[in-house]
Design a protein around this motif. Structure first.
Motif, PDB file in Angstrom:
ATOM      1  N   ASN A   1       3.923   6.889  -8.062  1.00  0.00           N
ATOM      2  CA  ASN A   1       4.085   7.890  -9.118  1.00  0.00           C
ATOM      3  C   ASN A   1       4.592   7.182 -10.360  1.00  0.00           C
ATOM      4  O   ASN A   1       5.466   6.335 -10.288  1.00  0.00           O
TER       5      ASN A   1
ATOM      6  N   ARG B   1       0.859  -1.182   0.000  1.00  0.00           N
ATOM      7  CA  ARG B   1       0.000   0.000   0.000  1.00  0.00           C
ATOM      8  C   ARG B   1       0.895   1.233   0.000  1.00  0.00           C
ATOM      9  O   ARG B   1       2.005   1.194   0.509  1.00  0.00           O
ATOM     10  N   GLY B   2       0.419   2.297  -0.590  1.00  0.00           N
ATOM     11  CA  GLY B   2       1.206   3.521  -0.564  1.00  0.00           C
ATOM     12  C   GLY B   2       0.899   4.428  -1.730  1.00  0.00           C
ATOM     13  O   GLY B   2      -0.048   4.218  -2.470  1.00  0.00           O
ATOM     14  N   ASP B   3       1.718   5.431  -1.879  1.00  0.00           N
ATOM     15  CA  ASP B   3       1.605   6.388  -2.981  1.00  0.00           C
ATOM     16  C   ASP B   3       2.499   5.910  -4.115  1.00  0.00           C
ATOM     17  O   ASP B   3       3.650   5.545  -3.883  1.00  0.00           O
TER      18      ASP B   3
ATOM     19  N   LYS C   1       6.205  13.844 -12.904  1.00  0.00           N
ATOM     20  CA  LYS C   1       5.439  12.612 -12.924  1.00  0.00           C
ATOM     21  C   LYS C   1       4.266  12.762 -13.888  1.00  0.00           C
ATOM     22  O   LYS C   1       3.738  13.858 -14.098  1.00  0.00           O
TER      23      LYS C   1
ATOM     24  N   SER D   1      -0.283   9.667 -10.864  1.00  0.00           N
ATOM     25  CA  SER D   1      -0.063   9.397  -9.459  1.00  0.00           C
ATOM     26  C   SER D   1      -1.329   8.782  -8.873  1.00  0.00           C
ATOM     27  O   SER D   1      -2.438   9.158  -9.272  1.00  0.00           O
ATOM     28  N   PHE D   2      -1.204   7.801  -7.971  1.00  0.00           N
ATOM     29  CA  PHE D   2      -2.375   7.234  -7.300  1.00  0.00           C
ATOM     30  C   PHE D   2      -1.973   6.658  -5.959  1.00  0.00           C
ATOM     31  O   PHE D   2      -0.805   6.447  -5.680  1.00  0.00           O
ATOM     32  N   VAL D   3      -2.981   6.443  -5.114  1.00  0.00           N
ATOM     33  CA  VAL D   3      -2.755   5.875  -3.781  1.00  0.00           C
ATOM     34  C   VAL D   3      -3.508   4.562  -3.704  1.00  0.00           C
ATOM     35  O   VAL D   3      -4.667   4.480  -4.116  1.00  0.00           O
ATOM     36  N   TYR D   4      -2.847   3.530  -3.180  1.00  0.00           N
ATOM     37  CA  TYR D   4      -3.490   2.228  -2.952  1.00  0.00           C
ATOM     38  C   TYR D   4      -3.419   1.931  -1.490  1.00  0.00           C
ATOM     39  O   TYR D   4      -2.413   2.025  -0.876  1.00  0.00           O
TER      40      TYR D   4
END
Length: 58
Positions: free
Chosen positions: A43, A39-41, A52, A55-58
């Motif tokens: 790029n 999990r994390g950010d 970049k 970009s997304f967060v999971y």
């Protein structure tokens, strides 16, 4: 790298490129050789671009 393709873009030209990434594409093998997704950010960068692209967060 799991997915990639070479796209020729002549100097001075531009192209729009579309691709899909799934969570499956972000898996890697840990020390026990088990597939993991952290999990994390995230790029996305392309080649030598300094900014970049996505970009997304999971």
């Amino acid at each position: 790298m799991k997915k990639y393709s070479v796209v020729d873009v002549p100097a001075g030209d531009s192209k729009t490129i579309e691709f899909e990434l799934s969570l499956e594409d972000l898996k890697y093998l840990d020390n026990s050789l088990k597939p993991q997704i952290e999990r994390g950010d995230f790029n996305i960068y392309i080649n030598d671009m300094k900014e970049k692209v996505f970009s997304f967060v999971y």
